[in-house]
Design a protein around this motif. Structure first.
Motif, short mmCIF file in Angstrom:
data_model
loop_
_atom_site.label_atom_id
_atom_site.label_comp_id
_atom_site.label_asym_id
_atom_site.label_seq_id
_atom_site.Cartn_x
_atom_site.Cartn_y
_atom_site.Cartn_z
N LEU A 1 19.33 -133.19 7.26
CA LEU A 1 19.67 -134.27 7.83
C LEU A 1 21.17 -134.95 8.64
N VAL A 2 21.84 -134.12 7.79
CA VAL A 2 23.15 -133.92 8.38
C VAL A 2 23.27 -132.90 9.27
N ALA A 3 22.81 -131.60 9.52
CA ALA A 3 22.59 -130.93 10.71
C ALA A 3 21.49 -131.24 11.55
N SER A 4 20.74 -132.34 11.44
CA SER A 4 20.20 -132.74 12.96
C SER A 4 20.89 -133.33 13.12
N SER A 5 21.91 -134.28 12.29
CA SER A 5 22.90 -135.64 13.24
C SER A 5 23.58 -134.77 14.39
N LEU A 6 24.00 -134.06 13.43
CA LEU A 6 25.34 -132.71 14.46
C LEU A 6 25.08 -132.00 15.96
N GLY A 7 23.14 -131.53 15.22
CA GLY A 7 22.82 -131.27 16.25
C GLY A 7 21.96 -129.82 15.31
N THR A 8 21.80 -128.88 16.28
CA THR A 8 21.08 -128.10 15.38
C THR A 8 21.53 -126.75 14.31
N SER A 9 20.68 -126.73 13.38
CA SER A 9 21.53 -125.82 12.32
C SER A 9 21.52 -124.40 13.54
N ASN A 10 20.64 -124.26 14.13
CA ASN A 10 21.25 -122.84 14.88
C ASN A 10 22.74 -122.68 15.64
N PRO A 152 32.40 -143.10 8.81
CA PRO A 152 31.50 -143.73 8.50
C PRO A 152 30.08 -144.88 9.36
N GLN A 153 30.15 -144.27 10.58
CA GLN A 153 28.88 -144.40 11.49
C GLN A 153 27.93 -143.27 10.87
N PHE A 154 28.43 -141.82 11.43
CA PHE A 154 28.00 -141.07 10.78
C PHE A 154 27.28 -141.46 9.56
N ARG A 155 28.26 -141.56 8.77
CA ARG A 155 27.67 -141.95 7.09
C ARG A 155 25.57 -142.59 7.05
N SER A 156 26.86 -144.00 7.77
CA SER A 156 25.41 -145.35 7.58
C SER A 156 23.94 -144.57 8.84
N LYS A 157 24.55 -143.36 9.74
CA LYS A 157 23.32 -143.14 9.92
C LYS A 157 22.30 -141.62 9.43
N VAL A 158 23.44 -141.41 8.36
CA VAL A 158 22.92 -140.73 7.75
C VAL A 158 21.96 -140.87 6.59
N LEU A 159 22.95 -141.86 6.12
CA LEU A 159 22.09 -143.13 4.89
C LEU A 159 21.53 -143.48 5.28
N ASN A 160 20.36 -143.67 6.34
CA ASN A 160 19.60 -144.58 7.45
C ASN A 160 18.06 -143.31 7.06
N SER A 161 18.79 -142.44 7.69
CA SER A 161 17.63 -141.15 8.03
C SER A 161 17.51 -140.99 6.46
N TRP A 162 18.48 -140.82 5.71
CA TRP A 162 17.55 -140.69 4.12
C TRP A 162 16.32 -141.89 4.03
N HIS A 163 16.68 -142.92 3.94
CA HIS A 163 15.51 -144.08 3.48
C HIS A 163 14.22 -143.95 4.40
#
Length: 186
Positions: A1-10, A152-163
Motif C-alpha cells: 500500500l505504501v509502495a503504490s502510494s509513493l510510486g512504483t516499487s521499481n 498525516p495526509q499520506f498516513r490517512s490515505k494508507v489507513l483508508n487503503s488498508w481498510h
C-alpha cells in the motif's frame, strides 16, 4: 500500500541499515523492490560521521537486533529521518518507556501491523555458535511491524487503503493494522 502510494516499487529506494547475513536485500528484491541498500557497514558509525554517510532512501525497512539498545536507536533514526519506515520489533517494545518518550518528542503516531501468525526467526548459520549450527526457532515473543508515516495526509490515505483492501477483509482480526496496539485502561 505504501509502495503504490509513493510510486512504483521499481522506483523506490529501500534502506535496511542492519546487514546481518545480507539476505534482506535478496528477500526485498524477490518482492519486487530492485533498489535496496543493505550492506555490511556499521550503521552507527555511518550515521554519526561528519557528514553522515547514510544512503539516500525513500523507505526504511528493517529488523534490527532485539538486544541492547538497537531497537531504540533504530527507531530514533527512523523517526528523525522524515521518511516512511517499517521496523519489525518485539511486541513489548510498543509499551516501552523509551518509545513513549521518543514519540512525545517528535509528535508522530505509529501504526502497528500484527502478522496473522507468529514469525519463525532463524539465525544465519554463519552466526550460530557451537553446537547450535542447525538451530531454527520461533521467536520467544510475538513480533509487530512498527510503521511510521510522517505525513498525516499520506498516513490517512494508507489507513483508508488498508481498510478497503482485500488483505484487511481476508484477515480482519488476526492481521491488524492498528493505531494503538494497547487500548487505554480507563
Amino acid at each position: 500500500l505504501v509502495a503504490s502510494s509513493l510510486g512504483t516499487s521499481n522506483n523506490l529506494k529501500l534502506y535496511d541499515p542492519y546487514y546481518c547475513a545480507g539476505t534482506a536485500s535478496t528477500h526485498l528484491r524477490a518482492l519486487g523492490f530492485p533498489h535496496v541498500y543493505n550492506r555490511p557497514v556499521d550503521f552507527y558509525a555511518a550515521q554519526s560521521s561528519t557528514p553522515p554517510h547514510v544512503p539516500p532512501f525513500d523507505v526504511l525497512v528493517s529488523n534490527p537486533p532485539f538486544s541492547m539498545d538497537h531497537p531504540r536507536r533504530c527507531m530514533s533514526f527512523a523517526l528523525n529521518s522524515g521518511r516512511p519506515f517499517f521496523l519489525l520489533l518485539p511486541n513489548y517494545e510498543a509499551c516501552s518507556t523509551w518509545l513513549s518518550q521518543l514519540l512525545q518528542s517528535c509528535s508522530q503516531q505509529l501504526l502497528y501491523l500484527a502478522p496473522h501468525k507468529r514469525y519463525v526467526c532463524r539465525s544465519p548459520p554463519s552466526l550460530r555458535c557451537g553446537s547450535n549450527k542447525a538451530l531454527k526457532y520461533v521467536a520467544p515473543f510475538p513480533l509487530l511491524w512498527f510503521i511510521g508515516i510522517p505525513d498525516p495526509q499520506f498516513r490517512s490515505k494508507v489507513l483508508n487503503s488498508w481498510h478497503a483492501s482485500s488483505t484487511a477483509q481476508a484477515f480482519p482480526a488476526p492481521l491488524s493494522l492498528l493505531q494503538n496496539p494497547w487500548p487505554s485502561s480507563s
